[in-house]
Structures are given as structure tokens and as C-alpha cells.
Design a protein around this motif. Structure first.
Motif, mmCIF file in Angstrom:
data_model
loop_
_atom_site.group_PDB
_atom_site.id
_atom_site.type_symbol
_atom_site.label_atom_id
_atom_site.label_comp_id
_atom_site.label_asym_id
_atom_site.label_seq_id
_atom_site.Cartn_x
_atom_site.Cartn_y
_atom_site.Cartn_z
ATOM 1 N N PRO A 164 50.791 33.264 27.218
ATOM 2 C CA PRO A 164 49.873 34.403 27.220
ATOM 3 C C PRO A 164 50.222 35.497 28.227
ATOM 4 N N GLY A 165 50.792 35.160 29.355
ATOM 5 C CA GLY A 165 51.091 36.163 30.364
ATOM 6 C C GLY A 165 52.424 36.875 30.173
ATOM 7 N N ALA A 166 53.309 36.296 29.380
ATOM 8 C CA ALA A 166 54.659 36.853 29.223
ATOM 9 C C ALA A 166 54.625 38.239 28.582
ATOM 10 N N LYS A 167 53.806 38.404 27.566
ATOM 11 C CA LYS A 167 53.740 39.688 26.873
ATOM 12 C C LYS A 167 53.174 40.764 27.803
ATOM 13 N N GLU A 168 52.095 40.452 28.515
ATOM 14 C CA GLU A 168 51.497 41.424 29.426
ATOM 15 C C GLU A 168 52.467 41.806 30.533
ATOM 16 N N ARG A 169 53.226 40.835 31.016
ATOM 17 C CA ARG A 169 54.235 41.110 32.052
ATOM 18 C C ARG A 169 55.307 42.050 31.507
ATOM 19 N N ALA A 170 55.757 41.791 30.285
ATOM 20 C CA ALA A 170 56.770 42.648 29.666
ATOM 21 C C ALA A 170 56.233 44.057 29.456
ATOM 22 N N ARG A 180 58.527 46.599 31.281
ATOM 23 C CA ARG A 180 59.409 47.354 30.383
ATOM 24 C C ARG A 180 58.846 48.708 29.992
ATOM 25 N N LEU A 181 57.529 48.742 29.768
ATOM 26 C CA LEU A 181 56.923 49.975 29.277
ATOM 27 C C LEU A 181 56.188 50.750 30.362
ATOM 28 N N GLY A 182 55.894 50.103 31.479
ATOM 29 C CA GLY A 182 55.177 50.771 32.559
ATOM 30 C C GLY A 182 53.738 51.100 32.197
ATOM 31 N N LEU A 183 53.144 50.271 31.345
ATOM 32 C CA LEU A 183 51.774 50.503 30.893
ATOM 33 C C LEU A 183 50.871 49.357 31.323
ATOM 34 N N SER A 184 49.608 49.671 31.554
ATOM 35 C CA SER A 184 48.643 48.602 31.743
ATOM 36 C C SER A 184 48.386 47.982 30.376
ATOM 37 N N PRO A 185 47.977 46.720 30.335
ATOM 38 C CA PRO A 185 47.661 46.116 29.043
ATOM 39 C C PRO A 185 46.603 46.893 28.260
ATOM 40 N N THR A 186 45.615 47.443 28.955
ATOM 41 C CA THR A 186 44.572 48.216 28.267
ATOM 42 C C THR A 186 45.173 49.424 27.565
ATOM 43 N N ARG A 187 46.005 50.186 28.254
ATOM 44 C CA ARG A 187 46.629 51.372 27.649
ATOM 45 C C ARG A 187 47.564 50.970 26.509
ATOM 46 N N TYR A 188 48.278 49.866 26.695
ATOM 47 C CA TYR A 188 49.170 49.365 25.663
ATOM 48 C C TYR A 188 48.398 49.100 24.370
ATOM 49 N N TYR A 189 47.282 48.394 24.481
ATOM 50 C CA TYR A 189 46.519 48.062 23.276
ATOM 51 C C TYR A 189 45.841 49.288 22.673
#
Length: 89
Positions: free
Chosen positions: A36-42, A46-55
Motif C-alpha cells: 500500500p505505501g509503495a505507490k504513494e512513495r512513488a 517520481r511525480l513530486g505530488l501529494s497523494p491527494t493532488r495525485y488522485y
């Protein structure tokens, strides 16, 4: 700033009309992740985004016809997942 077509494309667009960031978001979703944490870490690294902004970006991409044209398998899979989650609510 976004318009009715989704998030603003990054300056480096390909033939799909999607920017580099938009294509990278779809590429992250295309992969399978070990935990579960691997995607959020990437997403952060890699993208320099918070998970909230990513989603937020991802959700807008699911409604963007350019994203569907660029990666129909991933977009359609994610649309099905989103529809199922909405149906369960």
C-alpha cells in the motif's frame, strides 16, 4: 487551472495532447504495486505530488477523452473501479 477537459496539460505534450505529468499519472496506474505505501512513495518521489493532488489529477483524467485515447485499457479499468465504488456508497 483546469477546464472542462481536465487538468492543464504540461508543456511537453505528445500526439495524444496529454502533458508529461498526465502521461506519468496514467503510467503509475498501469503498474502493479507490491504494497500500500509503495505507490504513494512513488507518487511523491517520481511525480513530486501529494497523494491527494495525485488522485485529483487522476480522477479528472478518467473523464478526459484524451486520456482514454492514450491508454484505453487503464482508463476503462479505473472507470469500472470508480463506478463500483460509487455504486456501493
Amino acid at each position: 487551472m483546469s477546464d472542462e477537459h481536465g487538468p492543464d496539460p504540461a508543456p511537453e505534450a505528445d500526439d495524444s495532447g496529454l502533458g508529461e505529468l498526465e502521461r506519468d499519472v496514467l503510467a503509475v496506474e498501469r503498474r502493479s504495486w507490491p504494497g500500500p505505501g509503495a505507490k504513494e512513495r512513488a507518487v511523491r518521489e517520481r511525480l513530486g505530488l501529494s497523494p491527494t493532488r495525485y488522485y485529483q489529477l487522476l480522477n479528472a483524467l478518467l473523464d478526459d477523452p484524451r486520456a482514454l485515447a492514450h491508454d484505453p485499457v487503464t482508463v476503462n479499468r479505473l472507470r469500472r473501479v470508480r463506478t463500483e465504488r460509487e455504486r456501493r456508497r
